[in-house]
Motif scaffolding. Structure first.
Motif: not given
Length: 433
Positions: A218-227, A254-260, A265-268
């Motif tokens: 993956s290229i994790d947008p959650v990590i990207m958004a957090a950083s 906001q990102a994702g729908t399920k823990e696994n 994408d992610a939106t801030i």
């Protein structure tokens, strides 16, 4: 000593107050979302039309403009905003709102006048009535403007776009006021910047989704958004001088729908408040720079996407015009009129003056029970008083209703009751801001 317009108010206040309070409570119980203020606009337009104003409806979608010409003299624009907020009320008032509506995202939301715009409309209606019933003490043209969509920074802009097509004149000065936390019975003012600029952005960050057990694919947008969220905080702490105020808040991630599932994408969503145009420009560019850099550092498949959600200019009161208003306030209120610091809130009120290069003045009217305010101040708990946009925000109606009318009328009298030949000086410093 009271001026002719506030003297006329005192002579008629006891007779008009019950009607105005009834209108206020009706508006409070029937709030309408931004750019959908059809009922409120209809009440305002019908009321001032019966007073003899020439009324233009549907200016900037739901805006209302009333003109009362009373001989030669300046045209003084008095503005009040009409829209409510997409939130549920929790005041417990007998006239509390239980209204709901569908917002711009298609969600069912509560609707409440938790910013006091219902009171602003009521003040303006009462002001319009006093002006109509006391034409022997003033001269010029009174222009009352009921504006939609302040809460979404759209209403003033839309009215300005419609203005010339509607054949409306440009005023010589623009006056406005807002109920705020503060002792009821007081007004507060400031020359120069009194309200911040406000900018809200939505930033969409793009990654590559995958299974939670295979993050290497993956290229994790959650990590990207957090950083990105953490790094954005360094704009104020490391790029803005501590001698200049600024705020940057990320209010939504906001990102994702399920823990696994690693999403695509992610939106801030973020909000900025600034008091200086150079700081504002720098921060807007810094936000984009950091978001792009974090995306590149994460090897994102595409750069971020930026959307402006709202943009409010600085409210920078014209200095000569403010001096005239302050003189009127001091004569009317004495020590109950005082200078205040700039507030962190933002308004689109200044759009009118900035567009037309017309001087404007904006001030605050206290709406808190004086005993409640004094006790909170003594206990250093002023932040505990429910403020604008709180579900528990509820201005006390006495003496706030009377004070708002006195403030608007005394400010207007500085032009409408001014000695013949007095000109309107414009501040060359604030005009270009």
């Amino acid at each position: 000593m009271m001026n002719p317009l506030t003297s006329a108010l005192e002579a008629s206040f006891d007779g008009m107050a019950p009607e105005l309070l009834e209108i206020y409570k009706d508006l409070h119980q029937h709030p309408e979302l931004s750019m959908h203020e059809e009922r409120t606009a209809g009440i305002a337009a019908d009321y001032i039309e019966k007073l003899g104003y020439a009324v233009t409806r549907a200016v900037g979608v739901t805006g209302v403009v009333g003109l009362l010409r009373n001989g030669d003299g300046p045209t003084v624009m008095l503005r009040g905003d009409m829209d409510a907020l997409p939130m549920a009320e929790d005041t417990g008032l007998p006239y509390a709102s239980h209204a709901t509506a569908t917002d711009t995202d298609g969600q069912q939301v509560g609707v409440a006048h938790s910013c006091g715009h219902d009171l602003h409309v009521t003040w303006l209606l009462g002001t319009a009535r006093v002006l109509a019933e006391s034409r022997d003490v003033w001269q010029g043209t009174a222009m009352v403007v009921f504006q939609p969509g302040e809460e979404v920074a759209e209403g003033a802009r839309r009215m300005v776009e419609d203005w010339d097509r509607a054949g409306l004149p440009h005023p010589d000065v623009i006056l406005g006021q807002h109920v705020m936390v503060g002792p009821a019975g007081t007004v507060s003012y400031r020359s120069g910047v009194i309200l911040s600029a406000g900018d809200s952005l939505k930033v969409k960050l793009f990654g590559r989704g995958s299974h939670g057990s295979q993050p290497q694919t993956s290229i994790d947008p959650v990590i990207m958004a957090a950083s990105t969220t953490l790094r954005l905080q360094t704009i104020v702490s490391r790029e803005v001088s501590p001698l200049k105020s600024a705020v940057l808040t990320v209010g939504s991630l906001q990102a994702g729908t399920k823990e696994n599932i690693i999403p695509d994408d992610a939106t801030i969503k973020l909000n900025m408040r600034t008091y200086n145009e150079d700081v504002r420009d720098h921060m807007l560019e810094a936000v984009k720079r950091i978001c792009r850099a974090e995306s590149e550092a994460s090897n994102a498949p595409r750069p971020p996407e930026f959307t402006t959600l709202s943009s409010y200019p600085l409210t920078d009161n014209d200095r000569p015009a403010t001096e005239r208003v302050v003189d009127a306030f001091k004569a009317q209120f004495g020590d109950d009129a005082y200078e205040t610091k700039p507030a962190g809130a933002s308004e689109d009120f200044s759009v009118f003056g900035r567009t037309w290069s017309v001087p404007y003045v904006f001030w605050f009217v206290g709406g808190t029970d004086p005993q409640v305010y004094a006790k909170a101040k003594q206990e250093r708990q002023l932040n505990a008083i429910p403020s604008n946009h709180s579900p528990r925000f509820a201005p006390v109606l006495e003496p706030t209703l009377r004070t708002g009318l006195q403030a608007m009328l005394s400010a207007a009298s500085a032009w409408l009751c001014a000695p013949a030949g007095r000109t309107i000086a414009r501040d060359p410093v604030s005009e270009h801001v």
